[in-house]
Design an enzyme around this catalytic site. Structure first.
Site, short mmCIF file in Angstrom:
data_model
loop_
_atom_site.label_atom_id
_atom_site.label_comp_id
_atom_site.label_asym_id
_atom_site.label_seq_id
_atom_site.Cartn_x
_atom_site.Cartn_y
_atom_site.Cartn_z
CG HIS A 48 -2.04 0.98 1.13
ND1 HIS A 48 -3.36 0.60 1.12
CD2 HIS A 48 -2.05 2.34 1.02
CE1 HIS A 48 -4.13 1.68 1.03
NE2 HIS A 48 -3.35 2.76 0.96
CG HIS A 50 -8.04 3.26 -0.22
ND1 HIS A 50 -7.42 2.90 -1.39
CD2 HIS A 50 -7.14 3.97 0.50
CE1 HIS A 50 -6.18 3.37 -1.38
NE2 HIS A 50 -5.98 4.02 -0.25
CG ASP A 58 -0.97 10.51 -5.77
OD1 ASP A 58 -0.81 9.42 -5.20
OD2 ASP A 58 -2.09 11.02 -5.95
CD GLU A 103 -7.29 6.14 5.19
OE1 GLU A 103 -6.23 6.77 5.37
OE2 GLU A 103 -7.76 5.93 4.05
#
Length: 371
Positions: free
Chosen positions: A25, A213, A29, A216
């Protein structure tokens, strides 16, 4: 444990940086060198918050430590601005791989969203090609320096836009040419994976690996949707799966935990959790449990048998490396080399590679830790 200025540390007489590692992970960028941002911005006549590389690195660290994923993501406006040309993308990808190799990573998966790199007039295929060129250049440079590394692309769609099906097709088109999996990223809360069911249905029909994702900035509903709608083979972060665990009794170091159905499913199916300790602190992902690394449910999940892996998420924003993340966990939870090896084994087993190549990684890890 003393972590030196380069993020390395000694454990049982061994440099953590020298150990073979797997990175699952890691955002392209979010892994730029500050000096590279300054140079690319100067070439493109772009304004930066700071013109000095060291000061710019400090700016990223300060702005990212916000306790909010939404605020954390705003820093990417700067990095994305210098990643809109073929030359910029190739350079960033090349240096990304070089930095991984220098940190002891032997296999990495780099995730990035092609749709965010079209401002300079490039097409989706052209930006993927530019990144793949940089990855291969980085692998060659690492080999010349005596470091073997392989890096695959996780082609990512932004969860708050409507291009996921198009990006999923792009990912499949690049299978065998660098792309190893698919992801959705961006603001999680309010954007369930179910919004992208068409893309996930397509990917399932193509037998193309997916990580999502989830867990989180949003909780169990997001994780559930990642598994049911996304058919995710891994959870990007996934730290909030701990919300489905109830500690019913403590006795010294013994902890009795009651599992919810979702947590038991994730644990029993060995679905890898792509945990990123420093990032999870910065974005407030673990605020239910506390604000220090010692409060992170990482160790609870590990002790309960979840397939935990260690990741950086964004090296620039967290001013970190995989070596440093391991050192921080050792410091927080008193782990030994056997524990660190277990984390790498979990990551190797969860890599989006054919089983034969995963077995090769497992052998390399075992040999490296034995030495």
């Amino acid at each position: 444990m003393a972590i030196d200025q380069h993020g390395d540390a000694q454990l049982e007489g061994v440099s953590l940086r020298s150990l073979p590692k797997i990175s699952l992970h890691d955002h392209l960028d979010g892994g730029l060198r500050p000096a590279t941002i300054v140079e690319l911005a100067d070439d493109a006549d772009l304004d930066l918050p700071e013109d000095d590389a060291e000061a710019l690195g400090e700016w990223f660290a300060e702005k990212s430590d916000s306790g909010s994923l939404v605020e954390y993501l705003k820093t990417f406006d700067v990095t994305l601005s210098v990643m809109q040309t073929r030359e910029g993308l190739t350079r960033v990808a090349r240096e990304f791989v070089e930095d991984l190799a220098a940190d002891g990573v032997i296999y990495g998966e780099v995730r990035w969203a092609p749709e965010q790199h079209l401002g300079g007039g490039l097409t989706l295929d052209e930006v993927v090609e530019a990144v793949q060129d940089g990855i291969e250049e980085g692998e060659d440079l690492a080999a010349d320096a005596g470091r073997d590394i392989r890096v695959g692309q996780l082609i990512t769609a932004m969860r708050h836009t409507d291009r996921s099906h198009e990006i999923a097709r792009l990912a499949v088109e690049w299978r065998g040419r660098g792309a190893v999996g698919f992801d959705i990223a961006g603001p999680e809360d309010g954007f369930l994976p179910s919004r992208h069911r068409k893309a996930f249905d397509y990917l399932a029909g193509e037998f193309f690996p997916v990580t999502v994702h989830a867990g989180e900035a949003a909780g169990l509903e997001s994780i559930r949707s990642a598994l049911l709608d996304g058919r995710a083979l891994r959870l990007g972060h996934g730290v909030r799966i701990a919300e489905d665990l109830e500690i019913v009794q403590r006795s010294g170091e013994e902890v009795l935990v009651e599992f919810g159905d979702l947590a038991r499913w994730v644990r029993d199916r060995e679905i890898p959790l792509e945990l990123s300790p420093s990032s999870n602190l910065q974005t407030g992902a673990i605020q239910r449990w506390g604000t220090d690394l010692e409060d992170h449910p990482f160790d609870l999940l590990y002790q309960l048998g979840f397939a935990v892996t260690v990741n950086v998420d964004n090296r620039l924003m967290s001013r970190t490396s995989l070596t440093r993340e391991l050192a921080l966990l050792v410091e927080a939870f008193d782990y030994g080399l056997d524990d660190l090896e277990a984390f790498q084994m979990n990551a190797a087993a969860g890599a989006f590679l054919p089983v034969e190549q995963r077995e090769e990684l497992i052998d390399l890890i075992s040999d490296g830790f034995d030495r």
